[in-house]
Scaffold this active site. Structure first.
Site, PDB file in Angstrom:
ATOM      1  N   GLY A 273      23.767  -5.580 -44.176  1.00  0.00           N
ATOM      2  CA  GLY A 273      24.497  -6.157 -45.302  1.00  0.00           C
ATOM      3  C   GLY A 273      24.251  -7.650 -45.401  1.00  0.00           C
ATOM      4  N   GLY A 274      25.190  -8.438 -44.858  1.00  0.00           N
ATOM      5  CA  GLY A 274      25.162  -9.897 -44.997  1.00  0.00           C
ATOM      6  C   GLY A 274      23.812 -10.537 -44.705  1.00  0.00           C
TER       7      GLY A 274
ATOM      8  N   GLY B 249      30.434  -6.459 -41.508  1.00  0.00           N
ATOM      9  CA  GLY B 249      30.788  -7.789 -42.000  1.00  0.00           C
ATOM     10  C   GLY B 249      31.711  -8.576 -41.080  1.00  0.00           C
TER      11      GLY B 249
ATOM     12  N   GLU C 182      32.825   1.048 -47.671  1.00  0.00           N
ATOM     13  CA  GLU C 182      33.533   0.277 -48.717  1.00  0.00           C
ATOM     14  C   GLU C 182      33.814   1.155 -49.935  1.00  0.00           C
ATOM     15  OE1 GLU C 182      30.827  -3.046 -48.848  1.00  0.00           O
ATOM     16  OE2 GLU C 182      31.524  -3.687 -46.872  1.00  0.00           O
TER      17      GLU C 182
ATOM     18  N   GLU D  91      27.595   3.576 -39.367  1.00  0.00           N
ATOM     19  CA  GLU D  91      28.147   2.233 -39.540  1.00  0.00           C
ATOM     20  C   GLU D  91      29.612   2.225 -39.118  1.00  0.00           C
ATOM     21  OE1 GLU D  91      25.804  -0.137 -42.627  1.00  0.00           O
ATOM     22  OE2 GLU D  91      27.254   1.042 -43.739  1.00  0.00           O
TER      23      GLU D  91
ATOM     24  N   ASN E  87      21.327  -4.010 -47.876  1.00  0.00           N
ATOM     25  CA  ASN E  87      22.342  -3.634 -48.866  1.00  0.00           C
ATOM     26  C   ASN E  87      22.964  -4.927 -49.394  1.00  0.00           C
ATOM     27  OD1 ASN E  87      24.581  -2.744 -50.265  1.00  0.00           O
ATOM     28  ND2 ASN E  87      25.700  -2.051 -48.433  1.00  0.00           N
ATOM     29  N   TRP E  88      22.622  -5.262 -50.622  1.00  0.00           N
ATOM     30  CA  TRP E  88      23.102  -6.536 -51.183  1.00  0.00           C
ATOM     31  C   TRP E  88      24.548  -6.457 -51.660  1.00  0.00           C
ATOM     32  CZ3 TRP E  88      18.608  -9.090 -54.493  1.00  0.00           C
ATOM     33  CH2 TRP E  88      17.633  -9.570 -53.598  1.00  0.00           C
ATOM     34  N   LYS E  89      25.120  -5.268 -51.672  1.00  0.00           N
ATOM     35  CA  LYS E  89      26.513  -5.091 -52.135  1.00  0.00           C
ATOM     36  C   LYS E  89      26.686  -5.747 -53.524  1.00  0.00           C
ATOM     37  CE  LYS E  89      27.931  -5.046 -47.350  1.00  0.00           C
ATOM     38  NZ  LYS E  89      29.052  -4.962 -46.451  1.00  0.00           N
TER      39      LYS E  89
ATOM     40  N   SER F 123      26.884  -5.624 -38.880  1.00  0.00           N
ATOM     41  CA  SER F 123      26.658  -6.953 -38.294  1.00  0.00           C
ATOM     42  C   SER F 123      25.312  -7.096 -37.585  1.00  0.00           C
ATOM     43  CB  SER F 123      27.809  -7.325 -37.351  1.00  0.00           C
ATOM     44  OG  SER F 123      29.013  -7.463 -38.091  1.00  0.00           O
TER      45      SER F 123
ATOM     46  N   HIS G  89      29.157   4.832 -48.398  1.00  0.00           N
ATOM     47  CA  HIS G  89      29.400   3.582 -47.664  1.00  0.00           C
ATOM     48  C   HIS G  89      30.902   3.441 -47.437  1.00  0.00           C
ATOM     49  CE1 HIS G  89      29.651  -0.660 -46.692  1.00  0.00           C
ATOM     50  NE2 HIS G  89      28.352  -0.623 -46.445  1.00  0.00           N
TER      51      HIS G  89
HETATM   52  C1  PEP Z   1      26.784  -2.785 -44.645  1.00  0.00           C
HETATM   53  O1  PEP Z   1      27.567  -3.145 -45.525  1.00  0.00           O
HETATM   54  O2  PEP Z   1      26.181  -1.719 -44.768  1.00  0.00           O
HETATM   55  C2  PEP Z   1      26.624  -3.639 -43.485  1.00  0.00           C
HETATM   56  C3  PEP Z   1      26.062  -3.137 -42.433  1.00  0.00           C
HETATM   57  O3  PEP Z   1      27.101  -4.941 -43.599  1.00  0.00           O
HETATM   58  P1  PEP Z   1      26.928  -6.118 -42.515  1.00  0.00           P
HETATM   59  O4  PEP Z   1      25.491  -6.078 -42.043  1.00  0.00           O
HETATM   60  O5  PEP Z   1      27.240  -7.363 -43.276  1.00  0.00           O
HETATM   61  O6  PEP Z   1      27.865  -5.836 -41.417  1.00  0.00           O
END
Ligand code: PEP
Length: 253
Positions: A231-232, A170, A95, A164, A10-12, A210, A93
């Site tokens: 994500g990251g 993050g 966010e 999640e 997920n590049w957000k 994470s 999500h």
């Molecule tokens: C996400 O935003 O779905 C996520 C899992 O982010 P991260 O891996 O950066 O925690």
């Protein structure tokens, strides 16, 4: 782990066309790592280009509007996403829930519009730290699932759940393997209750929060984890492929 783990990046709100080289590298590596299903959800603006550049991996979107079209300035419908090359959409999500006030009913409406447009959907759920601290993590997630998931046995094959924990996104913090296992077992029970024994058993449950190459084996090895939403660590081919490689190795061992 699942027969063929599903690892989704997920590049957000990250990425301009210069980042397409990362997608290309991921796509090239996916050719070798066929035991893993790999997908990317870039921002809307890169879906079409990513689909063209990366022919093997799945390409999807991070959100959509629930309506088919109309006076919704700045929004994108599921049909538009499909037209631009998306094969799946992430909905709910944390966010989106936190920054845009999306409720379970909104998430469900979006999920239904994704299915109606002929794509598959990843429905995100997860508890906050406070909810976990007071022992409500599983009940919160069960409630979110029942109110966010689209109904009907036939849709189960097109639905993936991403667990999640909000506090792990993050932050570099992750739940213990036992906590992930307990939550995924609990989600499976909810899915079986919701879709029935057979269909409920087929829904993939991803862990997200994470995940990186260093902790992927642990997290992917927890009970009933069918893959990861990343994500990251998905923003570079190296970071993302490190996770995909761990998933592939786990299939071989
Ligand atoms: C996400 O935003 O779905 C996520 C899992 O982010 P991260 O891996 O950066 O925690």
């Amino acid at each position: 782990m699942a027969v063929r783990p599903y690892i989704v990046g997920n590049w957000k709100m990250n990425g301009t066309r210069s980042m397409l080289s990362e997608a290309r590298s991921i796509d090239r590596a996916a050719e070798r790592l066929i035991k893993v299903e790999v997908a990317l959800a870039p921002p809307f603006t890169l879906i079409h280009a990513t689909r063209k550049e990366a022919g093997l991996i799945g390409v999807g979107a991070q959100d959509c509007h629930a309506a088919e079209g109309g006076a919704h300035t700045g929004d994108i419908s599921a049909a538009m996403l499909k037209d631009s090359g998306a094969g799946f959409v992430i909905v709910g999500h944390s966010e989106r829930r936190a920054n845009h006030g999306e409720k379970d009913a909104d998430v469900k409406a979006k999920a239904l519009s994704v299915l109606a447009a002929g794509m598959s959907v990843i429905v995100c759920v997860g508890e906050t730290e406070d909810q976990r601290d007071v022992g409500k993590a599983e009940s919160v997630v069960a409630r979110q699932l029942k109110a966010s998931l689209p109904e009907g046995e036939v849709v189960a094959e097109k639905v993936t759940v991403a667990y999640e924990p909000v506090w792990a996104i993050g932050t570099g913090r992750t739940p213990t393997v036992d906590d992930v296992s307990a939550m995924h077992r609990s989600i499976r029970q909810v899915l079986i209750g919701f879709y029935g024994e057979e269909a409920g058993a087929k829904v993939r449950i991803l862990y997200g929060g994470s995940v990186k190459a260093e902790n992927a084996a642990e997290l992917l090895g927890a009970d009933d984890v069918g893959g990861a939403l990343v994500g990251g660590a998905s923003l570079t081919a190296d970071g993302f492929l490190g996770i995909v490689a761990v998933a592939a190795e786990m299939q071989e061992s």
